[in-house]
Design an enzyme around this catalytic site. Structure first.
Site, PDB file in Angstrom:
ATOM      1  CB  CYS A  16      -0.877   0.069   1.250  1.00 47.93           C
ATOM      2  SG  CYS A  16      -2.079  -1.235   1.362  1.00 47.93           S
ATOM      3  N   GLY A  42       1.083  -0.085  -4.973  1.00 41.35           N
ATOM      4  CA  GLY A  42      -0.168  -0.831  -5.013  1.00 41.35           C
ATOM      5  C   GLY A  42      -0.947  -0.481  -6.255  1.00 41.35           C
ATOM      6  CG  ASN A 117       2.009   1.031   3.704  1.00 45.08           C
ATOM      7  OD1 ASN A 117       1.832  -0.114   3.279  1.00 45.08           O
ATOM      8  ND2 ASN A 117       3.128   1.683   3.530  1.00 45.08           N
ATOM      9  N   GLY A 118       0.597  -1.447   5.810  1.00 42.42           N
ATOM     10  CA  GLY A 118       1.283  -2.388   6.681  1.00 42.42           C
ATOM     11  C   GLY A 118       0.344  -3.492   7.120  1.00 42.42           C
ATOM     12  CE1 TYR A 241      10.890  -4.650  -7.591  1.00 49.58           C
ATOM     13  CE2 TYR A 241       9.448  -5.350  -5.815  1.00 49.58           C
ATOM     14  CZ  TYR A 241       9.664  -5.118  -7.160  1.00 49.58           C
ATOM     15  OH  TYR A 241       8.671  -5.356  -8.050  1.00 49.58           O
TER      16      TYR A 241
END
Ligand code: SF4
Length: 468
Positions: A16, A42, A117-118, A241
């Site tokens: 996200c 996302g 997010n997470g 990444y």
């Protein structure tokens, strides 16, 4: 369960991105731009909720930010000076309209929109307790667990209720995920990465600290730190990444970090060869570092087609099988007769690497050596990154030699965990207090895995905009 079978199923996936802005007349439009910059985090759904001083308006939909927010009409239906937005790569809760964030709820103290997010690593346990106490869930997303914890809290103020809720959740953001604070004239912004500040011309102010709640209101910004101090354990994969190379994460340029990792990799795993070739796009900065350190020429031996639609390559296994050829093509003029060092950021299942190596050999490469700018990924992530189960991770199944045979290379090497830490400016990995989360390499999970231990795998937290 964590989802896996995606178009680019051979990478770990960030799940996200979040963006929130307070105090700007074009809040929704700027949020859409911010989400556009965060699209790499996302691609399955996008949503914005804006607040105009009296009511909340929302637009959410499956697909890319551009699919949902490119029309003036949509933005005009989101008036107000406050907005939050979210791009989603689902790991918990199916991809359904009801799970697309931000979520919105009416409380006795007013409305509240939330996105994060997470992963929460105990969301199933909390959900079970809440349902027993009478909470009715509208979605299967664990973000809603936070909403219900706020709703059922007996504290008085919004911030105390939020704190109360956050004390009960275990998991991602506060320890392992990035969030930054920015400023655009009088407006304040909170977002996942600095590239979302750059796109709207906002200045970076600082990183949001672990355990910190940032409260933005008419009086400006203030912070509370109601939680015990915990050492930061940012996800090291952000540097390898996930994050965009033009972002700055905890003071480190992501691009420079990737180049340093490539240099370290060249020192650790040199090999006689003619050219260094990146697997685009993710392997490019590390390959530049590898080439610089080894003194070998950097060549674009694989060209990526940027115009392959996701939906086109997603639907079936057979089409997915074709995916690599659709996305990449070998540059025969560069590869023919050469000893090639291919540099990529990670190997997950190994399927993509196998096809890339085959393609490079078919283009006439004499030798193919693979160098990977992360340590072997042997363990799944439970903190918000979509990963396959352990039995599908190539490095969990095979040793180095077997992996090299599987992929079809003449030699294979990964950066060591200590080498990765050295590239990040540390002396090496401090076993007692590692600077980063590196659990997918080491199996040393920094946050308890309550749901996983309970037979459930779960998820999420981070941006909460309270405009009540
Ligand atoms: S387990 Fe790996 S991918 Fe997940 S947060 Fe930790 S370092 Fe990042």
């Amino acid at each position: 369960m964590l989802t896996t079978g995606r178009a680019d199923a051979d990478h770990f996936h960030e799940e996200c991105g979040v963006f929130g802005i307070h105090g700007h007349p074009d809040a929704a439009a700027l949020t859409a731009l911010g989400l556009h910059a965060l699209q790499h985090r996302g691609q399955e759904a996008a949503g914005i909720v804006a607040y105009d001083g009296s009511q909340f308006n929302a637009h959410r939909g499956p697909g890319l930010v551009g699919d949902n927010f490119s029309s003036r009409d949509v933005i005009d239906r989101l008036p107000g000076t406050v907005a939050i937005g979210h791009v989603r790569y689902a790991t918990t809760g199916e991809v359904a309209q009801r799970n697309i964030q931000p979520l919105f709820a009416d409380f006795e103290f007013g409305g509240l929109a939330i996105c994060h997010n997470g992963n929460l690593t105990n969301s199933y346990q909390l959900r079970r307790q809440l349902v027993r106490r009478g909470s009715l869930f509208q979605s299967t997303s664990d973000t809603e667990v936070i909403v219900h914890l706020i709703a059922t809290s007996l504290k008085d103020t919004v911030v105390d209720r939020l704190t109360d809720a956050l004390r009960q959740v275990e998991g991602a953001y506060s320890l392992v995920r990035p969030l930054v604070l920015g400023r655009l004239a009088d407006a304040w912004i909170v977002t996942s990465e600095t590239c979302a500040l750059d796109i709207i011309g906002a200045e970076f102010v600082r990183d949001v600290e672990p355990g910190e709640i940032v409260i933005i209101g008419a009086g400006g910004v203030r912070s509370v730190r109601p939680f015990a101090d915990t050492p930061p354990r940012l996800c090291v994969f952000e540097y390898i990444y996930f994050a965009r190379p033009d972002s700055v994460v905890e003071g480190h340029s992501v691009y420079e970090a990737r180049k340093r990792i490539g240099r370290e990799l060249a020192r650790e795993a040199p090999v006689e060869a003619d050219i260094v070739v990146p697997v685009p796009d993710s392997g490019v900065p590390a390959a530049l570092g590898y080439a610089a350190e080894s003194g070998l020429p950097f060549e674009l031996g694989i060209i990526r087609n940027h115009y392959v639609g996701r939906t086109f390559i997603e639907p079936t296994d057979q089409i997915r099988h074709l995916g690599v050829r659709l996305k990449h093509n070998a540059n025969r003029a560069d590869l023919e007769g050469k000893r090639v060092i291919l540099v990529d950021d990670s190997i997950v299942r190994g399927t993509t690497s196998t096809k890339i190596v085959e393609m490079v050999r078919n283009a006439g490469a004499r030798e193919v050596h693979m160098r990977i700018s992360s340590p072997p990924t042997r363990f799944p992530c439970f903190y918000g990154i979509a990963t396959p189960s352990r039995d599908q991770l190539l490095a969990a199944r095979f040793d180095l030699e077997q992996m090299a045979r599987f992929i079809g290379v003449d030699s294979l090497a990964f950066i060591s965990t200590d080498g990765l830490y050295r590239a990040m400016g540390e002396a090496g990995r401090d076993k007692l207090a590692p600077r980063f989360c590196d659990a997918c390499f080491t199996g040393d999970y920094p946050i308890p895995l309550a749901d996983a231990d309970d037979g459930k795998v779960s998820v999420q937290l981070s941006l909460l905009a309270d405009t009540a």
